[in-house]
Structures are given as structure tokens and as C-alpha cells.
Design a protein around this motif. Structure first.
Motif, mmCIF file in Angstrom:
data_model
loop_
_atom_site.group_PDB
_atom_site.id
_atom_site.type_symbol
_atom_site.label_atom_id
_atom_site.label_comp_id
_atom_site.label_asym_id
_atom_site.label_seq_id
_atom_site.Cartn_x
_atom_site.Cartn_y
_atom_site.Cartn_z
ATOM 1 N N GLN A 144 7.840 -6.078 -25.478
ATOM 2 C CA GLN A 144 8.351 -7.455 -25.560
ATOM 3 C C GLN A 144 7.792 -8.137 -24.468
ATOM 4 O O GLN A 144 8.730 -9.032 -23.731
ATOM 5 C CB GLN A 144 9.894 -7.099 -25.274
ATOM 6 N N ARG A 145 6.637 -8.336 -24.171
ATOM 7 C CA ARG A 145 5.989 -9.355 -23.365
ATOM 8 C C ARG A 145 5.903 -10.467 -23.780
ATOM 9 O O ARG A 145 5.861 -10.762 -25.081
ATOM 10 C CB ARG A 145 4.657 -8.611 -22.742
ATOM 11 N N GLU A 146 6.052 -11.435 -23.120
ATOM 12 C CA GLU A 146 5.926 -12.837 -23.485
ATOM 13 C C GLU A 146 4.972 -13.321 -24.258
ATOM 14 O O GLU A 146 4.921 -14.055 -25.257
ATOM 15 C CB GLU A 146 6.137 -13.879 -22.330
ATOM 16 N N ASP A 147 3.711 -12.605 -24.069
ATOM 17 C CA ASP A 147 2.583 -13.092 -24.901
ATOM 18 C C ASP A 147 2.658 -12.384 -26.366
ATOM 19 O O ASP A 147 2.545 -13.249 -27.456
ATOM 20 C CB ASP A 147 1.173 -12.947 -24.270
ATOM 21 N N ASP A 180 5.187 -14.498 -28.064
ATOM 22 C CA ASP A 180 4.522 -15.802 -28.588
ATOM 23 C C ASP A 180 3.767 -15.755 -29.787
ATOM 24 O O ASP A 180 3.741 -16.459 -30.564
ATOM 25 C CB ASP A 180 3.879 -16.420 -27.323
#
Length: 156
Positions: free
Chosen positions: A79-82, A85
Motif C-alpha cells: 500500500q505504498r503511495e507510488d 498512484d
């Protein structure tokens, strides 16, 4: 932008336009107890404030050959931002996905996908959704029928 304070007249205008977006300004004004010019100024102010973001026709999906709604719960590997995105950018390009929500709980996203038939959904899965690197799992549920559909918010 700061949130615009809505008075009772603004709420009445919004409630009416949510159901009857093509209503003539004269009729809207009469139903809100205003003359047309102040009513139009209020509608334009609601648009400028981003409260009214657009107008659209409501389409019967079955009558245009898209009777199948599938709800897909998607879990990402991370669930990392990148990763979030990239997933969101991909989903935004796919016309079959008509709703997408970032969720709390066991799954990361809930998508509503509209297609012609089960075979079309299978192609969507194989050609698009499962090809995203970050997708760990997908759980699909087919809607048997629509009990309620509304785009109107409980403003009043």
C-alpha cells in the motif's frame, strides 16, 4: 478552497437539480421562491465553488447493452503511495470501471465494472486488471439486480 456555507435556499436548489438537472432556470426559481436572476446567480456561485461539478444524463445500462455489473475487491501487494498512484491512474483510463473507491479493511479498492457479459468481464480481468504488477488478489461479485441507484446526496 474554503468550504462554502450553504443556506436553505442553496440546499433547495441542489436538491432539485440533483433530480432534475435539465430544469429551466425559470422553473427552478419558481420552485425555490426566487426570481430567475438571483436563482441563476446562486447556481453559478454553486458551480464556481465546485459544489455543482457538472450535469449528466442517467443512462439505463441494460438498454445500451451493458447489463452486467461486477463488484471487484482488489488487494494490492503493498500500500505504498507510488503503487496506489499507479493503480489509480490505470483504473482511471478504463471505461469499464464506472466507480472506484479506496477502502479500509481487508481490501484496498472496490470497483464497479460494467460489461456486456461474463466473457467481457473475463477479458477485462485477463487483459487489464490482472496485468497490473501491484495487484495481489481480486474477489469478484456479480450483481443479480439493482435495488436502488441514486446520485442524489441527502442535502436537505
Amino acid at each position: 478552497m474554503a468550504e462554502k456555507a450553504l443556506d436553505e435556499t442553496d440546499r433547495r436548489i441542489i436538491a432539485i437539480l440533483q433530480v432534475e438537472g435539465r430544469l429551466a432556470i425559470q422553473e427552478l426559481a419558481a420552485r425555490c421562491g426566487l426570481s430567475p436572476s438571483p436563482c441563476l446567480r446562486r447556481v453559478r456561485a454553486l458551480e464556481a465553488a465546485g459544489i455543482i461539478t457538472g450535469y449528466a444524463a442517467v443512462i439505463d445500462q441494460a438498454r445500451v447493452g451493458l447489463p452486467v455489473s461486477v463488484f471487484a475487491s482488489v488487494k494490492l501487494e503493498r500500500q505504498r503511495e507510488d503503487a496506489l498512484d499507479r493503480f489509480e491512474a490505470s483504473v482511471a483510463r478504463w471505461p469499464e470501471v464506472v466507480d472506484c473507491y479506496l477502502m479500509t479493511g481487508q481490501r484496498d479498492y472496490l470497483l464497479r465494472i460494467v460489461v456486456r457479459d461474463i466473457e467481457a468481464y473475463e477479458r477485462f480481468l485477463k487483459d487489464k486488471l490482472t496485468r497490473l504488477d501491484s495487484v495481489a488478489s481480486i474477489e469478484s461479485s456479480f450483481a443479480l439486480g439493482q435495488v436502488k441507484r441514486s446520485s442524489a446526496l441527502p442535502i436537505a
